[in-house]
Design a protein around this motif. Sequence first.
Motif, PDB file in Angstrom:
ATOM      1  N   VAL B 190      -5.868   1.145 -22.749  1.00  0.00           N
ATOM      2  CA  VAL B 190      -7.181   0.565 -23.071  1.00  0.00           C
ATOM      3  C   VAL B 190      -7.397  -0.843 -22.568  1.00  0.00           C
ATOM      4  O   VAL B 190      -8.445  -1.151 -22.007  1.00  0.00           O
ATOM      5  CB  VAL B 190      -7.496   0.512 -24.590  1.00  0.00           C
ATOM      6  N   SER B 191      -6.437  -1.723 -22.781  1.00  0.00           N
ATOM      7  CA  SER B 191      -6.686  -3.126 -22.438  1.00  0.00           C
ATOM      8  C   SER B 191      -6.823  -3.284 -20.926  1.00  0.00           C
ATOM      9  O   SER B 191      -7.635  -4.062 -20.439  1.00  0.00           O
ATOM     10  CB  SER B 191      -5.573  -4.022 -22.978  1.00  0.00           C
ATOM     11  N   ILE B 192      -6.068  -2.521 -20.169  1.00  0.00           N
ATOM     12  CA  ILE B 192      -6.110  -2.593 -18.711  1.00  0.00           C
ATOM     13  C   ILE B 192      -7.332  -1.829 -18.198  1.00  0.00           C
ATOM     14  O   ILE B 192      -8.000  -2.239 -17.244  1.00  0.00           O
ATOM     15  CB  ILE B 192      -4.823  -1.987 -18.110  1.00  0.00           C
ATOM     16  N   GLN B 193      -7.632  -0.731 -18.866  1.00  0.00           N
ATOM     17  CA  GLN B 193      -8.807   0.069 -18.517  1.00  0.00           C
ATOM     18  C   GLN B 193     -10.066  -0.794 -18.572  1.00  0.00           C
ATOM     19  O   GLN B 193     -10.917  -0.736 -17.688  1.00  0.00           O
ATOM     20  CB  GLN B 193      -8.892   1.220 -19.512  1.00  0.00           C
ATOM     21  N   ALA B 194     -10.164  -1.621 -19.601  1.00  0.00           N
ATOM     22  CA  ALA B 194     -11.339  -2.486 -19.739  1.00  0.00           C
ATOM     23  C   ALA B 194     -11.428  -3.455 -18.564  1.00  0.00           C
ATOM     24  O   ALA B 194     -12.507  -3.711 -18.032  1.00  0.00           O
ATOM     25  CB  ALA B 194     -11.264  -3.246 -21.066  1.00  0.00           C
ATOM     26  N   GLN B 195     -10.284  -3.987 -18.133  1.00  0.00           N
ATOM     27  CA  GLN B 195     -10.288  -4.911 -16.993  1.00  0.00           C
ATOM     28  C   GLN B 195     -10.826  -4.213 -15.745  1.00  0.00           C
ATOM     29  O   GLN B 195     -11.663  -4.761 -15.027  1.00  0.00           O
ATOM     30  CB  GLN B 195      -8.869  -5.414 -16.694  1.00  0.00           C
ATOM     31  N   MET B 197     -12.659  -1.449 -15.533  1.00  0.00           N
ATOM     32  CA  MET B 197     -14.066  -1.059 -15.678  1.00  0.00           C
ATOM     33  C   MET B 197     -14.991  -2.238 -15.435  1.00  0.00           C
ATOM     34  O   MET B 197     -16.029  -2.109 -14.776  1.00  0.00           O
ATOM     35  CB  MET B 197     -14.307  -0.467 -17.069  1.00  0.00           C
ATOM     36  N   ASN B 198     -14.637  -3.388 -15.975  1.00  0.00           N
ATOM     37  CA  ASN B 198     -15.453  -4.577 -15.721  1.00  0.00           C
ATOM     38  C   ASN B 198     -15.497  -4.894 -14.235  1.00  0.00           C
ATOM     39  O   ASN B 198     -16.541  -5.267 -13.697  1.00  0.00           O
ATOM     40  CB  ASN B 198     -14.899  -5.781 -16.483  1.00  0.00           C
ATOM     41  N   SER B 219     -16.779   8.190 -23.304  1.00  0.00           N
ATOM     42  CA  SER B 219     -17.145   6.807 -23.621  1.00  0.00           C
ATOM     43  C   SER B 219     -17.100   5.957 -22.367  1.00  0.00           C
ATOM     44  O   SER B 219     -17.965   5.101 -22.145  1.00  0.00           O
ATOM     45  CB  SER B 219     -16.186   6.217 -24.656  1.00  0.00           C
ATOM     46  N   VAL B 220     -16.089   6.183 -21.552  1.00  0.00           N
ATOM     47  CA  VAL B 220     -15.951   5.444 -20.302  1.00  0.00           C
ATOM     48  C   VAL B 220     -17.150   5.726 -19.392  1.00  0.00           C
ATOM     49  O   VAL B 220     -17.746   4.822 -18.812  1.00  0.00           O
ATOM     50  CB  VAL B 220     -14.623   5.825 -19.607  1.00  0.00           C
ATOM     51  N   ARG B 222     -20.155   6.756 -20.226  1.00  0.00           N
ATOM     52  CA  ARG B 222     -21.386   6.175 -20.736  1.00  0.00           C
ATOM     53  C   ARG B 222     -21.463   4.697 -20.406  1.00  0.00           C
ATOM     54  O   ARG B 222     -22.520   4.163 -20.079  1.00  0.00           O
ATOM     55  CB  ARG B 222     -21.476   6.347 -22.251  1.00  0.00           C
ATOM     56  N   HIS B 223     -20.319   4.061 -20.514  1.00  0.00           N
ATOM     57  CA  HIS B 223     -20.299   2.626 -20.325  1.00  0.00           C
ATOM     58  C   HIS B 223     -20.765   2.213 -18.943  1.00  0.00           C
ATOM     59  O   HIS B 223     -21.421   1.197 -18.773  1.00  0.00           O
ATOM     60  CB  HIS B 223     -18.892   2.098 -20.591  1.00  0.00           C
ATOM     61  N   SER B 225     -22.387   4.371 -16.504  1.00  0.00           N
ATOM     62  CA  SER B 225     -23.333   5.208 -15.765  1.00  0.00           C
ATOM     63  C   SER B 225     -24.791   4.944 -16.086  1.00  0.00           C
ATOM     64  O   SER B 225     -25.149   4.614 -17.218  1.00  0.00           O
ATOM     65  CB  SER B 225     -23.036   6.681 -16.042  1.00  0.00           C
TER      66      SER B 225
END
Lengths: 355, 348
Positions: B190-195, B197-198, B219-220, B222-223, B225
């Motif tokens: 999760v923590s790396i995924q957020a990096q 995705m941003n 969730s990913v 939606r964030h 698309s």
Amino acid sequence: MSTEGQSAESPNPSPLEDPAAPAVVQQGSEPLLAVSGLHVEFRTQEGVARVLNGVRYHVDAGETLAVLGESGSGKSVTANTVMGILEMPPAAITAGEIRFRGEDLLTASASRRREVRGEGIAMIFQDALSALNPVFTVGFQIEEQLRKRRGMSRKDARKRAIELLDLVRIPNAKGRVRQFPHEFSGGMRQRAMIAMSLALDPEVLIADEPTTALDVTVQAQIMDLLAEIQRERNMGMILITHDLGVVAEVADRIAVMYAGRIVEEADVHSIYRKPGHPYTRALMDSMPRLDQRGQELNTIKGLPPSLTAIPEGCPFHPRCPLAIDLCREKDPELLTIAEGRVSACHRSDELMRDE
Amino acid sequence: MSEPILQVRDLVKHFPVKRGVLFRRTIGQVKAVDGVSFDLNKGETLGVVGESGCGKSTLAQVLMRLEPATSGTAMFEGQDIFSLRGAALRKLRRDIQIVLQDPYTSLNPRMTVGDIVGEPFEIHPEVAPKGDRQAKVRELLDVVGLSPEHANRYPHQFSGGQRQRIGIARALALRPKVIICDEPVSALDVSIQAQVMNLLAELRREFSLSYVFIAHDLSVVRHLSDRVGVMYLGRMVEMGTEQQIYEHPTHPYTQALLSSVPVPDPSLRGQREIIRLTGDVPSPVSPPSGCRFRTRCWKARDLCATETPPLVDPGTSPVEGATWPGGDEGAAHPSACHFPEEKPKVVA
Ligand SMILES: Nc1ncnc2c1ncn2[C@@H]1O[C@H](COP(=O)(O)OP(=O)(O)OP(=O)(O)O)[C@@H](O)[C@H]1O
Ligand SMILES: Nc1ncnc2c1ncn2[C@@H]1O[C@H](COP(=O)(O)OP(=O)(O)O)[C@@H](O)[C@H]1O
Ligand code: SF4
Ligand code: SF4
Ligand SMILES: [Mg+2]
Ligand SMILES: [Mg+2]
């Protein structure tokens, strides 16, 4: 033997007012399974990796403890140590206790450990395909345990294996019992592994990322099944996962791991309401949510530490937005921060105070 | 919103199933992608979700021309991708790039990071003359948040999230217009995924990219698309804006999928209505007749076995008696179901 933990200032749990909130600390009676002060090292070419640095958790009958943490935090090594299936070497247990019904398994004889495995504590793994033997039928693998450990006849063992496959809702269990693992779908293999782990009626079930490799619709089926079986048999369950959603749906208590230690432990409701450790808070904030089309996600800067060179002081300090000088010098102890809650952070008081 | 950059029509990809050692005979076809149509608009992210094996990666591979299409067309800026040859094909290979799921296996372990990121320039030297390449590579590493000093290291010296950044830097090298992301964050914590995705969101803005963003994590998707397509067994079953799909899904499969996602809020436990699907996804070799979802659908009727529901907008339903969701404009979007309707509160 553990210096951390709540032994010193054991809180006095009031009678349960909130029926949804389980008792966090069992008083008087010994927990069903309790790990304390567990230290494990891996001696590798690159040096000594301090993989577990004083892990402690416990689980009681009928309760689900979720162990939450990112990959490499030591969730599986802890579970494998409890099961007695850690490969030694390269691993070495340097300190700690694992008490099952009060008996320390780490000092128990090899034969006693074998006895506990399967009957006392059983485990299911993330990757069912590699946990099942491809050259034997699913039925044979279940029956083998029943014949060896329970002395059942072939015929009885087959009958019981079919019952178990039925129990985990594999359709046409009678026919499926003769099939090989590769003839099962991913969800069915996971069910077969659950059936196998239940064969000897364990009192504690450790589920190591049981649904991580599965799709959400199948994940939902498997989690339902596990919860139902656990309830019916009043088993203790340790659910290892990195999925904050799964945890919220099934756990009674949560232990959060970071760099081979528990950094926070609390009941599920209070930890989601207000995390008591900056790492827990950061994890929750960085998760994209289904009900939000978010702006920028919060991230945790940097990476988890290399376990061959864990930073001095608090292991989370290089990534922590709240770090102060003290954090770089002194490793925070796991202390009680609220009734039934522990956290290892120098600033947890402030965290619990502010809104 | 704006004009389409990529138009996909009736795309089909079948893989032959072979049996026999000496005389290999084709005994069937895996219908991995079986009639998919969509538009990708300029500057937009189209999310594609669906369960394992529904054909998401195959769709990506075919669009990249890594696999030949069985039939159908895909127009990129007005040109048919599948009929391009020579110089036009080379140009296409610059314009459309792919980022893959597995940062562990998609990078050559024997190449340095600098070589990996700069390799596209070897194949397309017109983009960066030899003297400029080092500087370009350093710039690319910088853009994705890696230190330019990392250029001399090897992939195994990086974490999963860093490797994914290397893959993204490489995809950006030729200044593409479209990036197809096949599960770019699925292997990350999760923590790396957020990096990551941003980073993807930021790069899209900065370089006006269009993304086809494939993932199984709803969730990913939606964030990131703007619009979302839901796939089931080789077909697109519902398509709409992020808002329409997540707030007003009308296809039973989408509804089941969304309701299965665990909600990270223990106070909602037991209060949500969760649609539990039974059984497994049928084999793509012999998918069910009519609606492919009918073997798991709680609303299935006789009609569903005989008539294939088309992915159409409300109002154009060919089936008499079907109740289209009316009124709420959020609900008006294509749904391949004979009986589409909204369910109250699918997402908690
Ligand atoms: N080269 C191939 N030969 C035969 N069948 C294939 C081939 N590639 C894919 N398939 C099949 O096509 C179907 C779609 O596969 P695909 O990889 O596109 O799924 P996916 O949606 O990307 O799944 P996942 O979420 O697991 O990545 C599957 O049934 C798969 O087994
Ligand atoms: N056989 C092994 N040899 C060396 N290191 C290992 C071995 N098994 C696990 N580790 C290390 O122990 C740490 C914790 O691993 P693990 O418990 O598997 O993490 P997770 O929390 O993801 O389950 C990791 O750094 C991992 O690389
Ligand atoms: S002890 Fe310091 S560095 Fe560690 S989590 Fe608490 S505030 Fe952050
Ligand atoms: S067409 Fe029929 S089977 Fe298919 S989703 Fe709609 S109701 Fe269900
Ligand atoms: Mg693990
Ligand atoms: Mg795929």
